[in-house]
Design a protein around this motif. Structure first.
Motif, PDB file in Angstrom:
ATOM      1  N   ASN A 141       0.874  -1.278   0.050  1.00  0.00           N
ATOM      2  CA  ASN A 141      -0.118  -0.086   0.241  1.00  0.00           C
ATOM      3  C   ASN A 141       1.124   1.146  -0.461  1.00  0.00           C
ATOM      4  N   VAL A 142       0.391   2.183  -0.921  1.00  0.00           N
ATOM      5  CA  VAL A 142       1.319   3.423  -1.357  1.00  0.00           C
ATOM      6  C   VAL A 142       0.698   4.519  -0.042  1.00  0.00           C
ATOM      7  N   SER A 143       1.426   4.568   1.544  1.00  0.00           N
ATOM      8  CA  SER A 143       0.855   5.856   2.073  1.00  0.00           C
ATOM      9  C   SER A 143       1.323   7.210   2.316  1.00  0.00           C
ATOM     10  N   SER A 144       1.985   7.504   3.055  1.00  0.00           N
ATOM     11  CA  SER A 144       2.473   9.054   2.348  1.00  0.00           C
ATOM     12  C   SER A 144       2.971   9.709   3.608  1.00  0.00           C
ATOM     13  N   GLY A 145       4.208   9.553   4.090  1.00  0.00           N
ATOM     14  CA  GLY A 145       4.787  10.596   5.022  1.00  0.00           C
ATOM     15  C   GLY A 145       3.482  11.200   6.045  1.00  0.00           C
ATOM     16  N   ASN A 146       2.736  11.821   5.193  1.00  0.00           N
ATOM     17  CA  ASN A 146       1.421  13.019   6.091  1.00  0.00           C
ATOM     18  C   ASN A 146       1.102  11.687   6.893  1.00  0.00           C
ATOM     19  N   ALA A 147       0.532  10.346   6.693  1.00  0.00           N
ATOM     20  CA  ALA A 147       0.182   9.706   7.922  1.00  0.00           C
ATOM     21  C   ALA A 147       0.518   9.507   8.993  1.00  0.00           C
ATOM     22  N   ARG A 148       2.137   9.991   9.141  1.00  0.00           N
ATOM     23  CA  ARG A 148       3.305  10.439  10.450  1.00  0.00           C
ATOM     24  C   ARG A 148       3.143  11.203  11.016  1.00  0.00           C
ATOM     25  N   GLN A 149       3.834  12.159   9.718  1.00  0.00           N
ATOM     26  CA  GLN A 149       3.081  13.574   9.938  1.00  0.00           C
ATOM     27  C   GLN A 149       2.128  14.921   9.638  1.00  0.00           C
ATOM     28  N   PRO A 150       1.510  14.678  10.728  1.00  0.00           N
ATOM     29  CA  PRO A 150       0.098  15.615  10.456  1.00  0.00           C
ATOM     30  C   PRO A 150       0.392  17.126  10.063  1.00  0.00           C
ATOM     31  N   GLY A 158      -3.578  12.894   4.733  1.00  0.00           N
ATOM     32  CA  GLY A 158      -3.162  12.898   5.733  1.00  0.00           C
ATOM     33  C   GLY A 158      -3.895  11.451   6.690  1.00  0.00           C
ATOM     34  N   ALA A 159      -5.125  11.466   7.123  1.00  0.00           N
ATOM     35  CA  ALA A 159      -6.240  10.785   8.031  1.00  0.00           C
ATOM     36  C   ALA A 159      -5.915   9.865   7.093  1.00  0.00           C
ATOM     37  N   ALA A 160      -6.404   9.812   6.127  1.00  0.00           N
ATOM     38  CA  ALA A 160      -6.833   8.887   5.253  1.00  0.00           C
ATOM     39  C   ALA A 160      -6.115   8.199   5.618  1.00  0.00           C
ATOM     40  N   SER A 186       6.176   4.745   2.328  1.00  0.00           N
ATOM     41  CA  SER A 186       5.397   6.113   2.466  1.00  0.00           C
ATOM     42  C   SER A 186       6.715   6.965   1.385  1.00  0.00           C
ATOM     43  N   PRO A 187       6.241   7.536   1.078  1.00  0.00           N
ATOM     44  CA  PRO A 187       6.802   8.535  -0.188  1.00  0.00           C
ATOM     45  C   PRO A 187       6.533  10.197   0.276  1.00  0.00           C
TER      46      PRO A 187
END
Length: 268
Positions: A141-150, A158-160, A186-187
Motif C-alpha cells: 500500500n502506497v501511503s504517505s509521510g503525512n500519515a505519520r507527520q500530521p 493525512g488522516a486517510a 510512504s513517500p
C-alpha cells in the motif's frame, strides 16, 4: 539481483503516471504480468504495451470497481500474486494543499477517504481470496509521510493515509500465517505530475511565493520540508522500494512501513 517475479501476476492501481507508472514498468522488467488500472490510459503507459500488460479502465471511487479489477486480473492471467494500491492523492475536484483544517467540507472529506482508504479496503477484500488460492502473495500500500507527520494543509489526506497504515498492520498480523504479506511504502514529496504539471502543487506554491515552478521544486520545497537529501524523490526510487517489498526476496518483511521520503520524517 533477481527478484523472483517472473510469471507472477500483479495489479497496480493509479498506473498511468508517476509512481504507479514506474511500478508497472519495473514489474514488467522483472518478468511479471501486470493489470494496470487508471481512469484512462496515458501515452507513457501505452508505450509499455505487450502481452504481459493489460490496462483496466476504472474509477476506483466507484464501490464496485475494485472487485471488478481483481476479477479481471484473475480472468486474464489465471490468478493474483501481487497487489499494489498506489491510486491516491486529491480526488477530482479537490485541490491540495489547503489553507487549514476549516477549508475541507464534509463532502471533500468523504471523497478523500473514498479514494485513499475505502478503495484500498475494497481492493484488498477482493484480492485476499485470489491470493490465498495460490498460497499467499504480497500487498503493498502506497501511503504517505503525512500519515505519520500530521499537517493542517493536508489534514483529510493525512488522516486517510493514517488509516491505510493501521489497516496494513492489522492485515499483516491476520494473514501472515497464511503466506500473505502486507506492507506500506510512504513517500515524501516526489517529482510526479501532481507536483510538476501545470496547475499542480508547485504552481500553487509558486503563485503564493511569487517565484517560478522550478525554483519551488529545486529549492523552496526541499528547504520548507527540511529534506535531508535536498531534493524531491524520483518516482523510480519509490517504485524500487515497492517492487522489492512485493518480491519473495522480502519474504520476512510484513507489517512494515518503508519511508522513501528524502529524509522528511525525523522522529525515531
Amino acid at each position: 539481483m533477481d527478484l523472483n517475479l517472473s510469471g507472477r501476476v500483479a495489479v497496480v492501481t493509479g498506473a498511468s503516471k508517476g509512481i504507479g507508472l514506474a511500478v508497472t514498468r519495473t514489474l514488467l522488467a522483472e518478468g511479471a504480468r501486470v493489470v494496470a488500472t487508471s481512469r484512462k490510459p496515458s501515452q507513457e503507459l501505452d508505450e509499455l504495451a505487450g502481452p504481459d500488460l493489460v490496462h483496466f479502465p476504472a474509477d476506483l471511487m466507484d464501490p464496485e470497481a475494485p472487485a471488478a479489477l481483481i476479477a479481471h486480473a484473475v480472468e486474464v492471467f489465471g490468478g493474483l500474486d501481487i497487489l499494489v494500491n498506489n491510486a491516491g492523492g486529491p480526488p477530482p475536484g479537490v485541490t491540495l494543499p489547503r489553507g487549514s483544517f476549516m477549508d475541507a467540507t464534509d463532502e471533500q472529506w468523504r471523497m478523500m477517504f473514498e479514494l485513499n482508504l475505502f478503495s484500498v479496503v475494497r481492493a484488498i477484500r477482493a484480492a485476499i481470496p485470489a491470493m490465498l488460492a495460490r498460497g499467499g502473495g504480497s500487498i503493498v500500500n502506497v501511503s504517505s509521510g503525512n500519515a505519520r507527520q500530521p499537517s493542517p494543509i493536508n489534514v483529510d489526506y493525512g488522516a486517510a493515509k493514517a488509516g491505510v497504515n493501521n489497516l496494513t498492520k492489522v492485515l499483516a498480523g491476520e494473514y501472515g500465517p497464511q503466506g500473505l504479506r502486507v506492507n506500506t511504502v510512504s513517500p515524501g514529496p516526489v517529482r510526479t505530475p501532481l507536483w510538476t504539471e501545470e496547475g499542480g502543487v508547485a504552481d500553487l506554491i509558486a503563485a503564493q511565493a511569487g517565484i517560478d515552478r522550478e525554483s519551488v521544486l529545486s529549492s523552496v520545497v526541499p528547504e520548507m520540508m527540511k529534506l535531508a537529501t535536498g531534493r524531491l524523490a524520483d518516482p523510480q526510487e519509490v517504485a524500487d522500494a515497492v517492487v522489492l517489498l512485493a518480491s519473495p526476496r522480502s519474504g520476512s518483511t510484513t507489517g512494515a512501513d518503508l519511508a522513501v521520503d528524502s529524509g522528511f520524517l525525523k522522529e525515531v
